[in-house]
Write an enzyme that holds these catalytic residues in place. Sequence first.
Site, PDB file in Angstrom:
ATOM      1  N   LEU A 197     -24.360   0.011   6.381  1.00 25.93           N
ATOM      2  CA  LEU A 197     -25.799  -0.192   6.470  1.00 25.93           C
ATOM      3  C   LEU A 197     -26.419  -0.430   5.093  1.00 25.93           C
ATOM      4  O   LEU A 197     -25.927   0.078   4.076  1.00 25.93           O
ATOM      5  CB  LEU A 197     -26.465   1.021   7.114  1.00 25.93           C
ATOM      6  N   ASP A 198     -27.522  -1.193   5.093  1.00 25.45           N
ATOM      7  CA  ASP A 198     -28.333  -1.408   3.904  1.00 25.45           C
ATOM      8  C   ASP A 198     -27.545  -2.014   2.753  1.00 25.45           C
ATOM      9  O   ASP A 198     -27.850  -1.802   1.583  1.00 25.45           O
ATOM     10  CB  ASP A 198     -28.994  -0.095   3.444  1.00 25.45           C
ATOM     11  N   ARG A 199     -26.508  -2.780   3.100  1.00 26.36           N
ATOM     12  CA  ARG A 199     -25.676  -3.452   2.103  1.00 26.36           C
ATOM     13  C   ARG A 199     -24.964  -2.477   1.162  1.00 26.36           C
ATOM     14  O   ARG A 199     -24.523  -2.857   0.083  1.00 26.36           O
ATOM     15  CB  ARG A 199     -26.499  -4.463   1.282  1.00 26.36           C
ATOM     16  N   MET A 200     -24.854  -1.229   1.583  1.00 24.41           N
ATOM     17  CA  MET A 200     -24.131  -0.235   0.796  1.00 24.41           C
ATOM     18  C   MET A 200     -22.666  -0.207   1.261  1.00 24.41           C
ATOM     19  O   MET A 200     -22.146   0.808   1.743  1.00 24.41           O
ATOM     20  CB  MET A 200     -24.789   1.144   0.934  1.00 24.41           C
ATOM     21  N   ARG A 227     -27.262 -10.003   9.130  1.00 22.06           N
ATOM     22  CA  ARG A 227     -26.647  -9.152  10.135  1.00 22.06           C
ATOM     23  C   ARG A 227     -26.567  -7.735   9.579  1.00 22.06           C
ATOM     24  O   ARG A 227     -26.204  -7.545   8.418  1.00 22.06           O
ATOM     25  CB  ARG A 227     -25.239  -9.658  10.470  1.00 22.06           C
TER      26      ARG A 227
END
Length: 234
Positions: free
Chosen positions: A211-214, A32
Amino acid sequence: MGGLSGIRHTGAQEYRLVDATPRPPTLAGLRRTYEGEPLLESDLASDPIAQFTEWFQDALDAGLPEPNAMVLATASAGGRPSARTVLLKGYDERGFVFYTNYESRKGRDLAENPRASLLFPWHPLRRQVRVEGTVTRLSHAESAAYFASRPYGSRIGAWASRQSAVVRSREELDARYEELAARWPEDPPVPDFWGGYRVAPVELEFWQGQLDRMHDRLRYRRTRPGWVIERLAP
């Protein structure tokens, strides 16, 4: 021919069987995308309980089902971990409160190793709160006051279920419930094997998906004068 939808005509002399069996997505492909407002140090309250109150109110306002549900992790003296979902039933500057059977697995763990971790998984808000702390029992008076506020059926259930013990059948459990309901048709007393615990936090982490697992991870860590706030790498 299970899973085959039939024969598809693909050319003058060419036929191909079409496999219509439903395929679940691969675990590697389940993901997700998180997108939310950034969580900055300047956004946080200086006190973690005040910050928890703000986020808990957000969970209530968003209509999350059982926003007070939390994963409680404990470990035995030998280090064997276990986790389960329980309900938060109170909190203040002293810590987070839940109730259970003292003889349950979590009760036995906490008797041997009075430390615990809590996790509030507020996924629709792309948020989590993680708490680590030491655990103490509430007084009998505090537990009795909460027990009296519970629905009648839940009070009988607390007597009927020797939580985490092996039972031979559902029928045995139901018979025990009916026996105790007949004994106390109203106002059952608080069991001596049941009561509350308080998790006094030494760390609280507020996690906001990005976003982007950040992701944003900001942790309150207790120190002698109060709390220090630290950012953790996602």
